[in-house]
Write an enzyme that holds these catalytic residues in place. Structure first.
Site, mmCIF file in Angstrom:
data_model
loop_
_atom_site.group_PDB
_atom_site.id
_atom_site.type_symbol
_atom_site.label_atom_id
_atom_site.label_comp_id
_atom_site.label_asym_id
_atom_site.label_seq_id
_atom_site.Cartn_x
_atom_site.Cartn_y
_atom_site.Cartn_z
ATOM 1 N N CYS A 2 -4.912 -5.191 20.938
ATOM 2 C CA CYS A 2 -6.020 -6.151 21.402
ATOM 3 C C CYS A 2 -7.290 -6.054 21.108
ATOM 4 O O CYS A 2 -7.805 -4.746 21.631
ATOM 5 C CB CYS A 2 -5.860 -6.780 22.835
ATOM 6 S SG CYS A 2 -4.342 -7.480 23.036
ATOM 7 N N ARG A 31 -7.123 -4.169 15.553
ATOM 8 C CA ARG A 31 -6.562 -3.765 16.838
ATOM 9 C C ARG A 31 -5.255 -4.702 17.218
ATOM 10 O O ARG A 31 -4.536 -4.278 18.252
ATOM 11 C CB ARG A 31 -7.524 -3.990 18.045
ATOM 12 C CG ARG A 31 -8.671 -3.043 17.780
ATOM 13 C CD ARG A 31 -9.730 -3.088 18.933
ATOM 14 N NE ARG A 31 -9.038 -2.590 20.187
ATOM 15 C CZ ARG A 31 -9.287 -1.243 20.471
ATOM 16 N NH1 ARG A 31 -9.711 -0.461 19.975
ATOM 17 N NH2 ARG A 31 -8.824 -0.982 21.841
ATOM 18 N N TRP A 81 -2.282 -8.374 20.423
ATOM 19 C CA TRP A 81 -1.304 -7.624 20.083
ATOM 20 C C TRP A 81 -0.420 -7.878 20.975
ATOM 21 O O TRP A 81 -0.729 -7.464 22.249
ATOM 22 C CB TRP A 81 -1.355 -6.141 19.845
ATOM 23 C CG TRP A 81 -0.323 -5.448 19.258
ATOM 24 C CD1 TRP A 81 0.232 -5.264 17.931
ATOM 25 C CD2 TRP A 81 0.660 -4.893 20.128
ATOM 26 N NE1 TRP A 81 1.433 -4.771 17.908
ATOM 27 C CE2 TRP A 81 1.668 -4.444 19.238
ATOM 28 C CE3 TRP A 81 0.946 -4.544 21.273
ATOM 29 C CZ2 TRP A 81 3.072 -3.569 19.418
ATOM 30 C CZ3 TRP A 81 2.287 -3.874 21.859
ATOM 31 C CH2 TRP A 81 3.281 -3.515 20.926
ATOM 32 N N ASN A 107 -7.262 -6.928 27.619
ATOM 33 C CA ASN A 107 -6.486 -5.785 26.971
ATOM 34 C C ASN A 107 -5.815 -5.142 27.776
ATOM 35 O O ASN A 107 -6.313 -4.638 28.746
ATOM 36 C CB ASN A 107 -7.329 -5.311 25.927
ATOM 37 C CG ASN A 107 -7.042 -4.174 25.156
ATOM 38 O OD1 ASN A 107 -5.716 -3.989 24.913
ATOM 39 N ND2 ASN A 107 -7.834 -3.062 25.007
ATOM 40 N N GLY A 108 -4.514 -4.977 27.588
ATOM 41 C CA GLY A 108 -3.764 -3.954 28.541
ATOM 42 C C GLY A 108 -2.476 -4.570 28.990
ATOM 43 O O GLY A 108 -2.079 -5.333 28.475
ATOM 44 N N GLU A 490 4.505 12.591 7.268
ATOM 45 C CA GLU A 490 3.493 11.693 7.199
ATOM 46 C C GLU A 490 3.654 10.715 5.860
ATOM 47 O O GLU A 490 3.399 9.521 6.099
ATOM 48 C CB GLU A 490 2.070 12.354 7.034
ATOM 49 C CG GLU A 490 0.975 11.737 6.860
ATOM 50 C CD GLU A 490 0.703 10.645 7.762
ATOM 51 O OE1 GLU A 490 1.378 10.636 8.871
ATOM 52 O OE2 GLU A 490 -0.426 9.811 7.394
ATOM 53 N N LYS A 494 3.919 6.728 6.341
ATOM 54 C CA LYS A 494 3.165 5.688 5.719
ATOM 55 C C LYS A 494 4.025 4.692 4.932
ATOM 56 O O LYS A 494 3.445 3.482 4.977
ATOM 57 C CB LYS A 494 2.289 6.414 4.428
ATOM 58 C CG LYS A 494 0.977 7.441 4.986
ATOM 59 C CD LYS A 494 -0.138 6.518 5.490
ATOM 60 C CE LYS A 494 -0.126 6.404 6.928
ATOM 61 N NZ LYS A 494 -0.206 7.347 7.852
ATOM 62 N N GLU A 497 5.483 2.205 7.380
ATOM 63 C CA GLU A 497 4.477 1.489 8.028
ATOM 64 C C GLU A 497 3.796 0.295 6.949
ATOM 65 O O GLU A 497 3.705 -0.872 7.533
ATOM 66 C CB GLU A 497 3.177 2.235 8.298
ATOM 67 C CG GLU A 497 3.331 2.912 9.588
ATOM 68 C CD GLU A 497 1.629 3.608 9.776
ATOM 69 O OE1 GLU A 497 1.069 3.084 10.789
ATOM 70 O OE2 GLU A 497 1.261 4.405 8.974
ATOM 71 N N HIS A 513 22.054 20.789 5.950
ATOM 72 C CA HIS A 513 22.604 20.576 7.285
ATOM 73 C C HIS A 513 22.866 19.043 7.566
ATOM 74 O O HIS A 513 23.203 18.789 8.702
ATOM 75 C CB HIS A 513 21.774 21.294 8.393
ATOM 76 C CG HIS A 513 21.446 22.928 8.200
ATOM 77 N ND1 HIS A 513 22.491 23.838 8.366
ATOM 78 C CD2 HIS A 513 20.279 23.381 7.471
ATOM 79 C CE1 HIS A 513 21.909 24.856 8.355
ATOM 80 N NE2 HIS A 513 20.815 24.556 7.524
ATOM 81 N N LYS A 616 -3.990 -0.963 15.686
ATOM 82 C CA LYS A 616 -4.403 0.353 15.200
ATOM 83 C C LYS A 616 -4.354 1.273 16.405
ATOM 84 O O LYS A 616 -4.092 2.548 16.197
ATOM 85 C CB LYS A 616 -5.935 0.080 14.973
ATOM 86 C CG LYS A 616 -6.788 1.286 14.411
ATOM 87 C CD LYS A 616 -6.466 1.764 13.208
ATOM 88 C CE LYS A 616 -7.046 3.072 12.626
ATOM 89 N NZ LYS A 616 -6.242 3.649 11.758
HETATM 90 O O1 M6R Z 1 -5.920 6.790 17.713
HETATM 91 P P1 M6R Z 1 -4.642 7.824 17.703
HETATM 92 O O2 M6R Z 1 -4.886 8.741 16.494
HETATM 93 O O3 M6R Z 1 -4.437 8.526 19.085
HETATM 94 O O4 M6R Z 1 -3.414 7.081 17.208
HETATM 95 C C1 M6R Z 1 -2.188 7.602 17.052
HETATM 96 C C2 M6R Z 1 -1.175 6.630 16.226
HETATM 97 O O5 M6R Z 1 -0.676 5.612 16.904
HETATM 98 C C3 M6R Z 1 -1.537 6.524 14.783
HETATM 99 O O6 M6R Z 1 -1.848 7.887 14.148
HETATM 100 C C4 M6R Z 1 -0.548 5.637 13.959
HETATM 101 O O7 M6R Z 1 0.501 6.589 13.829
HETATM 102 C C5 M6R Z 1 -0.885 5.324 12.854
HETATM 103 N N1 M6R Z 1 -0.589 4.031 12.658
HETATM 104 C C6 M6R Z 1 -0.310 6.155 11.645
HETATM 105 O O8 M6R Z 1 -0.673 5.480 10.558
#
Ligand code: M6R
Length: 621
Positions: A2, A31, A81, A107-108, A490, A494, A497, A513, A616
């Site tokens: 949010c 966000r 969100w 937010n929260g 990673e 990506k 996501e 394995h 985010k």
């Molecule tokens: O703000 P932060 O770096 O603590 O966030 C951590 C993860 O939520 C963040 O890296 C998330 O995995 C990304 N969406 C990855 O692209």
């Protein structure tokens, strides 16, 4: 999760709250983007004007164009969100209370919302949504109706609420005031001339002001056009220092790119260079940005634990190889949400490194607090200035990646690895593990990286072409070994996501394995091949893995060092990155994987900046 924006200006010719708030929401939409809404006070002394819609901010903007609401001097806006209740118009914020006199956004998560809902329902209050926010709104409304001013009601409500929240509210009876409160959730004040701002982070208002101040835990802010007053929940004044925000507003624009993510991928040479810049003091020793950790403590550290989530955790995994190698101190990397529940062995000799782009990830914040309670020293590697982790850590090493708006993290990842390396170099020097000339050599290697990243970006057309041809793939596997292992994970993250494709990253050595059973004819497998100039056995072993999957029909897409013709011999496609010392290679080899995910998702027509179901920063546990 949010994004929230607040604005207070002068009444003047009717006020301009709507423009400011819609602009702030556009910058905060990363966000959360399930629904959006706005509330403005000032046009009607009995009722706050609101508009809210399920869907992205553009849906709200269209609704406002068709059915404008009156503008005013005071307003609040929200991009959601969803946590409690699906993303519908009714569940969108703001929520109204006290017969429409009060509007609230949040937010929260309010943990005692059920008990409060029952209590308020017992007083005859009807609820129009499934949200915990509306409960907080009616609590606030009932306090205002009992005769309290909005600031006093906010302080009283804050005492009764449990959980994590940032709340903003306006009152139709007092359109010269906006009130906010926070606990375990971010809120930043922007100080303007004859106007003031509130935001979940500074990008909400950096086009208007770059002077900001942070709110602490359980603090309430009362803003008029000319004053900002911060108190605790008992009304005691709290003095807060303002600071200058380093980011400029252009950094939060797309700068000619189609998407923020593409722009941020291209920001990476600068993100690494800026993170390195000006780090050494007159004695050539690394400087932390804020806070002090005594050298005596750092010399006595017998264990380092890196805590983070998602991409930041993969950056931590990369950094582990370097820090352990350079300092000979054992380094563990742990997902922040697992850390505190497994009763970790932490002592005053443990250095905890919390890695976070936003500095607001709730899991990481809670892990930081847990580590501090156990006596550990915490250093934050954080991108967002003044964020919770930056404030609560004993010291901070800022990544200077600038605002990262795309939900998928790219430049922050590279900046986090760079900062982790700087910390490793600092510890190695301090503890006498490296001679000064070895330290100089490492810093020179890092200094050479931004130009090499630029080269990868300038020669990325082949990976873009291949990505566009793979839009129909259903599963993609990623293999890597040593520092290539977190890079593989990673790369897989990506792709999941952005392109919603099943993707898994494996340690190449783990292949036989189990995971090799997944390989069938034409299965795409990315392999991050280590430099042939590193440990020779490593290069040979990963090439064996390439051959093993190829023998079973896989289509191999290989990331290799320029000149590695042996790797090319086993690849359906090879993507070269410039030669670099082994520990520096993740800063290069991840880039084709970022571009692959971006391009493939774009080819599928997906919104790469705002992938489905994500936000985010994950500010709830
Ligand atoms: O703000 P932060 O770096 O603590 O966030 C951590 C993860 O939520 C963040 O890296 C998330 O995995 C990304 N969406 C990855 O692209």
């Amino acid at each position: 999760m949010c994004g929230i924006v607040g604005y207070i200006g002068k009444l003047g010719d009717g006020g301009r709250a709507q423009d400011v708030i819609m602009g702030g929401l556009a910058r905060l939409e990363y966000r959360g983007y399930d629904s959006a809404g706005i509330a403005v006070a000032g046009s009607d002394p009995e009722r706050v004007a609101t508009a809210k819609r399920a869907g992205k901010l553009a849906v709200l903007a269209d609704a406002l164009a068709d059915n404008p609401i009156a503008d005013g001097p005071a307003g609040i806006g929200h991009t959601r969100w969803a946590t409690h209740g699906p993303p519908t118009d009714a569940n969108a914020h703001p929520h109204l209370a006290a017969g429409g006199r009060i509007a609230i956004i949040h937010n929260g998560i309010i943990e005692n919302h059920n008990a409060l809902r029952n209590e308020l329902a017992g007083q005859g209050i009807d609820f129009l949504s499934d949200t915990d926010t509306e409960v907080a709104g009616h609590l606030l409304g009932s306090l205002v109706e009992s005769g309290l001013s909005l600031p006093d009601a906010m302080r009283a409500a804050t005492k009764r609420l449990e959980g994590a929240f940032t709340l903003l509210a306006v009152d139709a009876h007092d359109p010269h005031t906006v009130v906010g409160a926070r606990r375990n959730s971010p809120l930043v004040v922007g100080l303007g001339e004859g106007e003031n701002f509130l935001g979940s982070d500074v990008v909400a208002f950096i086009e208007h002001t770059r002077t900001a101040l942070e709110l602490g835990q359980d603090e309430v802010v009362v803003m008029t056009a000319d004053t900002v007053t911060v108190t605790d929940v008992n009304g005691e004044i709290v003095e807060r220092e303002s600071y200058h925000v380093d980011w400029d507003s252009a950094a939060a624009e797309k700068g000619g790119f189609d998407t923020f993510m593409d722009k941020e991928i291209h920001d990476q040479p600068a993100a690494v260079a800026d993170t390195l810049r000006g780090r050494l003091d007159e004695q050539g020793r690394l400087k932390l940005d804020e806070g002090i950790v005594d050298d005596y403590i750092l010399k006595s550290v017998d264990k380092i634990i890196i805590i983070a989530c998602g991409t930041a955790a993969y950056a931590g995994q990369v950094a582990r190889y370097a820090i352990e190698h350079w300092t000979r101190v054992p380094v563990e990397v742990e997902l922040a949400h697992e850390f505190r529940y497994r009763d970790p062995i932490v002592s005053v000799k443990t250095l905890v490194v919390a890695v976070s782009q936003s500095g607001e990830t709730m899991d990481t914040i809670m892990a930081v607090r847990h580590a501090q309670q156990q006596g550990a020293t915490v250093i934050g590697i954080v991108n967002a200035q003044g964020s919770t982790i930056a404030r609560e850590a004993d010291a901070v090493l800022y990544t200077r990646a600038g605002p990262e708006i795309a939900v998928a993290s790219t430049k922050a990842f590279l900046a986090q690895i760079t900062a982790g390396y700087l910390l490793g170099i600092y510890l190695a020097e301090l503890r006498g593990n490296k001679f000064p000339d070895e330290i100089d050599a490492l810093l020179r290697e890092l200094d050479a990286i931004p130009a090499k990243i630029q080269h990868v970006l300038d020669t990325a057309d082949p990976i873009r072409d291949v990505a566009r041809s793979m839009a129909d793939e259903r599963t993609v596997l990623f293999l890597g070994r040593h520092v290539g292992f977190p890079v593989a994970m990673e790369g897989a993250l990506k792709l999941k996501e952005l392109a919603y494709i099943h993707a898994e990253g494996f340690a190449a050595g783990e292949l036989k394995h189990g995971p090799i059973a997944l390989v069938e004819q034409d299965q795409p497998v990315f392999v991050v091949v280590p430099s042939p100039r590193g440990r020779e056995s490593l290069h040979a072993k990963v090439l064996s893995n390439v051959q093993e999957v190829r023998a079973r029909g896989a289509r191999t897409l290989v990331i290799a060092e320029e000149g590695d013709t042996e790797a090319a011999d086993h690849a359906a496609h090879v993507f070269y990155v410039p030669s670099a010392p082994v520990l520096m290679t993740p800063l290069l080899s991840v880039i084709p994987l970022q571009i692959f995910a971006l391009e493939l998702a774009a080819a599928k027509g997906y919104d790469v900046d705002q992938p489905r179901n994500l936000a985010k920063s994950v500010t709830v546990e």
